[in-house]
Scaffold this active site. Structure first.
Site, short mmCIF file in Angstrom:
data_model
loop_
_atom_site.label_atom_id
_atom_site.label_comp_id
_atom_site.label_asym_id
_atom_site.label_seq_id
_atom_site.Cartn_x
_atom_site.Cartn_y
_atom_site.Cartn_z
N LYS A 100 0.80 -1.23 0.00
CA LYS A 100 0.00 0.00 0.00
C LYS A 100 0.84 1.29 0.00
O LYS A 100 0.42 2.32 0.52
CB LYS A 100 -1.01 0.02 1.17
CG LYS A 100 -1.81 -1.24 1.37
CD LYS A 100 -2.23 -1.98 0.12
CE LYS A 100 -3.34 -1.35 -0.67
NZ LYS A 100 -3.61 -2.20 -1.88
N HIS B 214 6.92 -7.35 -2.36
CA HIS B 214 6.76 -6.69 -1.05
C HIS B 214 7.69 -7.34 -0.03
O HIS B 214 7.57 -7.06 1.17
CB HIS B 214 5.32 -6.86 -0.54
CG HIS B 214 4.28 -6.12 -1.31
ND1 HIS B 214 4.41 -4.81 -1.72
CD2 HIS B 214 3.05 -6.51 -1.73
CE1 HIS B 214 3.31 -4.46 -2.37
NE2 HIS B 214 2.47 -5.46 -2.39
N SER C 20 -4.82 2.71 4.18
CA SER C 20 -4.98 2.05 2.89
C SER C 20 -5.05 0.53 3.07
O SER C 20 -5.86 -0.16 2.45
CB SER C 20 -3.81 2.45 1.99
OG SER C 20 -3.94 1.88 0.71
S1 PPS Z 1 -0.42 -3.08 -3.22
O1 PPS Z 1 -1.65 -3.91 -3.08
O2 PPS Z 1 0.40 -3.20 -2.02
O3 PPS Z 1 0.35 -3.39 -4.42
O4 PPS Z 1 -0.95 -1.58 -3.28
P1 PPS Z 1 -0.11 -0.31 -3.75
O5 PPS Z 1 -0.24 -0.16 -5.21
O6 PPS Z 1 1.25 -0.33 -3.16
O7 PPS Z 1 -0.85 0.87 -3.01
C1 PPS Z 1 -2.18 1.23 -3.28
C2 PPS Z 1 -2.30 2.68 -2.87
O8 PPS Z 1 -1.66 3.51 -3.86
C3 PPS Z 1 -2.62 4.42 -4.37
N1 PPS Z 1 -2.36 4.74 -5.78
C4 PPS Z 1 -2.11 5.99 -6.21
N2 PPS Z 1 -1.99 7.16 -5.55
C5 PPS Z 1 -1.75 8.26 -6.31
N3 PPS Z 1 -1.65 8.26 -7.64
C6 PPS Z 1 -1.75 7.11 -8.34
N4 PPS Z 1 -1.65 7.14 -9.68
C7 PPS Z 1 -2.00 5.91 -7.62
N5 PPS Z 1 -2.17 4.60 -7.98
C8 PPS Z 1 -2.39 3.91 -6.84
C9 PPS Z 1 -3.94 3.68 -4.20
O9 PPS Z 1 -5.03 4.54 -4.36
C10 PPS Z 1 -3.76 3.13 -2.80
O10 PPS Z 1 -3.81 4.14 -1.78
P2 PPS Z 1 -5.15 4.61 -1.04
O11 PPS Z 1 -4.66 5.54 0.04
O12 PPS Z 1 -5.80 3.39 -0.47
O13 PPS Z 1 -5.99 5.31 -2.05
#
Ligand code: PPS
Length: 310
Positions: A47, A107, A137
């Site tokens: 996340k 991860h 998240s």
């Molecule tokens: S995972 O399942 O661990 O692979 O998830 P991960 O991709 O690391 O994290 C998901 C969070 O990243 C946010 N996210 C973004 N934020 C800003 N801009 C972009 N383009 C973007 N893409 C993914 C996603 O919304 C999750 O955060 P939260 O706070 O839940 O919205």
């Protein structure tokens, strides 16, 4: 157990790290994984911006060609190394079929990284995020992704996170373990908050790290295509093609809010004080004495301090 809880089970343990039992079962293949010298590893605590970084890198690798980046879902374009789930190809199987140069998502905490990444001297990009936003998240992700145990209330989940008992274990050890790896590896350490604040600057850092140059118009296309608003509508990037038995977007979308500081909408004053105290204790903990002063002085570590004490 309600119908919606089918598939939920307690986490297993991999060398002391809490992890999904099916991932633990698949570990021998992951441990024996053969990296190639031109593999690029995207490493994060869950996340923390993995999918965002993955989409940016796939766009860079395809010179900003949006159609090429829609060729498949992000979890197939950037295979998840340690992933193993029933009736799906494992991360290792997907990677074996992926032509070079490959992008690899993990991860894993640094000490569990398969040795061939070090032997082949693969480049790594790590992204860290304010742990308060990570925990919020993750809380929503635990609800929508059914391979997780029931997270309980946010208060309960905060305790689980602080105790290092969420999947992939201690956030503190993860971010600091990978930071220390900078000494010996080709590793670019990025922060979600920096990427939010100035995505152009961060993408330029990535380009420099990769030794690539792109035209201004390509850079603009990459930034547009990987913005939260565009990515959340893109079925190849927003995980909507995952089977609903694994991820139920009606409970919470994978691309949920995409902001820094959402914890302020979730933490009570008491939870925030408790988290701050725990954070301070753990960042000063003897186990983390090896963290170089330059890490704390890094501009992007300050946001954590600032956000911890707004
Ligand atoms: S995972 O399942 O661990 O692979 O998830 P991960 O991709 O690391 O994290 C998901 C969070 O990243 C946010 N996210 C973004 N934020 C800003 N801009 C972009 N383009 C973007 N893409 C993914 C996603 O919304 C999750 O955060 P939260 O706070 O839940 O919205």
């Amino acid at each position: 157990m309600g119908k919606e809880d089918v598939g939920r089970e307690e986490l297993g343990s991999l060398h002391g790290i809490p992890l999904y039992k099916c991932f633990v079962e698949g570990w021998p293949q992951v441990e024996a994984f053969q990296a190639r010298p031109d593999d690029l590893l995207i490493a994060t605590y869950p996340k923390s911006g993995t999918t965002w970084l993955s989409e940016i890198l796939d766009m860079i690798y395809h010179d900003g060609d949006v159609e090429k980046c829609r060729r498949d879902a992000i979890f197939n374009r950037v295979p998840f190394l340690e992933m193993k789930a029933p009736e799906m190809p494992s991360g290792v199987e997907l990677l074996e079929k992926t032509p070079s140069p490959r992008l690899v998502k993990t991860h894993l905490p640094v000490q569990l990284l398969p040795t061939s990444f070090r032997d082949k001297d693969c480049k790594v990009i790590y992204m860290a995020r304010n742990p308060k936003d990570v925990v919020v998240s993750y809380y929503y992700f635990y609800q929508m992704a059914k391979m997780h145990p029931d997270p309980g209330t946010l208060g309960e989940f905060l305790e689980t996170f602080m105790a290092g008992k969420t999947a992939y274990g201690s956030w503190y050890e993860h971010v600091q373990g990978w930071w220390e790896k900078k000494q010996e590896k080709q590793l670019l350490y990025l922060f979600y908050e920096d990427m939010k604040k100035d995505p152009r600057r961060e993408v330029e850092k990535i380009l420099q790290f990769l030794g690539k140059e792109v035209a201004e118009a390509t850079l603009a296309k990459i930034l547009h295509h990987t913005s939260f608003q565009v990515m959340r509508k893109n079925p190849a990037a927003n995980y909507e093609t995952m089977p609903t038995t694994l991820m139920d977007h009606s409970l919470s979308p994978f691309l949920r809010k995409g902001i820094s500081g959402d914890w302020k909408n979730h933490f009570t004053v008491a939870q925030n004080e408790r988290f701050d105290q725990h954070y301070q204790e753990h960042m000063q903990d003897g186990r983390f004495r090896h963290l170089p002063a330059s890490a704390l002085a890094h501009s992007a570590w300050h946001p954590y301090g600032q956000h911890l004490h707004p």
